[in-house]
Write an enzyme that holds these catalytic residues in place. Structure first.
Site, mmCIF file in Angstrom:
data_model
loop_
_atom_site.group_PDB
_atom_site.id
_atom_site.type_symbol
_atom_site.label_atom_id
_atom_site.label_comp_id
_atom_site.label_asym_id
_atom_site.label_seq_id
_atom_site.Cartn_x
_atom_site.Cartn_y
_atom_site.Cartn_z
ATOM 1 N N GLY A 107 3.231 50.560 -24.672
ATOM 2 C CA GLY A 107 2.977 50.795 -23.255
ATOM 3 C C GLY A 107 3.893 49.983 -22.351
ATOM 4 C CG HIS A 316 -3.026 47.497 -30.842
ATOM 5 N ND1 HIS A 316 -3.636 48.709 -30.598
ATOM 6 C CD2 HIS A 316 -2.255 47.260 -29.762
ATOM 7 C CE1 HIS A 316 -3.268 49.166 -29.411
ATOM 8 N NE2 HIS A 316 -2.425 48.294 -28.879
#
Length: 431
Positions: A107, A316
């Site tokens: 992101g 992650h």
């Protein structure tokens, strides 16, 4: 009989061009640690943004564990095999890819370079590798699709909104813009404990940066009496300037922050989904569905029961849970499940690995453990920060070139033959 060298391919040709040019690589080095250090230096005047990308949850122990896990598993090369003509092409979920290397979803790439995700999309298309676009990107999925081009291979990473009509709108936009698979991230129903961000109250999304999917969504914007818009946020991002403008009554900034808060209430609300909720996605997405964030064997097996097409074993990048298991160790456990092995062999389940990949040797270890492909993330962001599109292209090229060379040195001529060869190719050490 004299052995003949293999014909050149685009991976080895890239390396030859570096030597023949006399200029060296775009990033000045192919050493991944040096590249990381150079990215930090390039962003020294914007170090907050650098550490936002670099730092992980808690004490960063999970991020460190990812690298330690790759160090513990060592390759055992086989020699005197005919590996002259080597192949790194493979097929994942029916999609032919030039190598098992994907660009993972990251992101807010516009924090590190003015072109953000557009540069990454162009690099992926130029080199010919698939990319996964994050819901938290700083460019709309439409603009990224245009940059990736008609021949680009792209998947969409889905942060699940609370509202069904908004979820349906995003799924529709992704499908219409050529995103062929949906990656549902299941480990980020709420953002993990990230001391770096909390300590300095650093929140780009809350200040309108990384919420561009929402601003471009017609359903979301119509709620607020506005028309969808495709934003390209200012670089470098300056949170303090935005705060000052808001305090001074700047209506444009105040509106942007309000819309950001409403978008985050949808996609970062802390509402936890369940396995039963996945039926909504299955009913409304025409294409493969993968779950990203799987670490437990039981969850991998449950995904099979749910008819999910693929799993991405990932912690992650260490950004969600401090003290979690390394992704490679999770892959090792999951690929010892007979249920998973049978589903993979029959083509019912694709298995990919994310978190910790830095080199071609890492890719080989992941494949030998049973993954069919890998996602790289931080390395290409470092390349992006230093040299934009060209920097991302180098990271892709050097990773696959390393894979191509090292695969041959390990005694393999086809990347597909590596998959699941743990017992032949890997040994676990304690040093």
């Amino acid at each position: 009989m004299t052995a003949q060298p293999p014909p050149p391919n685009k991976w080895t040709s890239w390396l030859s061009q570096i030597y023949n040019s006399g200029k060296g690589p775009v990033l000045g080095t192919v050493d991944i640690q040096e590249i990381e250090d150079k990215a930090r230096e390039v962003m020294k005047d914007n170090s907050i943004a650098y550490y936002y990308t670099h730092k992980s949850a808690g004490t960063n122990s999970t991020d460190a564990a990812n690298r330690k896990a790759f160090a513990r598993w060592r390759l055992v090369p086989r020699v005197l095999n005919d590996v002259g003509l080597r192949n790194v092409e493979t097929t994942i979920l029916g999609m032919k890819v030039s190598s098992p290397v994907f660009l993972g979803p990251v992101g807010k790439q516009g924090l590190v370079h003015a072109d953000g995700e557009l540069a990454t999309a162009r690099a992926a298309a130029a080199v010919g590798v698939p990319m996964v676009l994050s819901t938290a990107s700083s460019r709309s999925l439409e603009d990224v699709a245009e940059a990736n081009g008609p021949n680009g291979q792209r998947w969409y990473q889905f942060y699940w909104p609370r509202s069904a009509d908004l979820a349906l709108s995003i799924l529709k936009r992704a499908k219409e813009n050529g995103y062929t698979a949906l990656v549902v991230t299941v480990d980020t129903m709420i953002v993990g404990w990230r001391p770096h961000d909390h300590s300095i109250a650093y929140n780009p999304a809350g200040h309108g940066f990384g919420v561009q999917q929402g601003m471009a969504d017609p359903v979301f914007m119509k709620r607020h009496g506005l028309v969808a818009r495709h934003e390209r946020p200012k670089f470098p991002f300056d949170q303090e300037e935005i705060r000052r403008r808001a305090a001074a009554g700047d209506e444009e900034v105040k509106q942007a922050m309000f819309l950001a808060s409403q978008w985050l209430a949808e996609t970062g609300s802390g509402a936890f989904r369940t396995w039963d909720d996945l039926q909504f996605i299955k009913d409304n997405w025409d294409g493969p569905i993968l779950l990203k964030g799987i670490l437990a064997v039981n969850d991998a097996e449950k995904a099979i029961d749910m008819g999910i097409d693929g799993i991405i074993i990932s912690n992650h990048g260490g950004r969600q849970i401090d003290g979690a298991i390394a992704s490679l160790d999770a892959l090792d456990m999951i690929m010892r499940s007979q249920k998973v092995l049978e589903a993979q062999k029959s083509g019912k389940l694709a298995v990919l690995l994310d978190s910790g990949i830095r080199t071609g040797s890492d890719v080989i270890k992941a494949l030998a453990m049973g993954a069919q492909g890998v996602l790289i993330a931080r390395p290409f962001v470092y390349g992006l920060a230093i040299a934009g599109q060209a920097g991302v292209e180098q990271i892709i090229m050097q990773t696959i070139c390393d894979l191509h060379i090292t695969m041959g040195l390990c005694g393999f001529s086809d990347v597909n033959d590596l998959i699941g060869k743990r017992d032949q190719l890997l040994v676990k050490v304690d040093y």
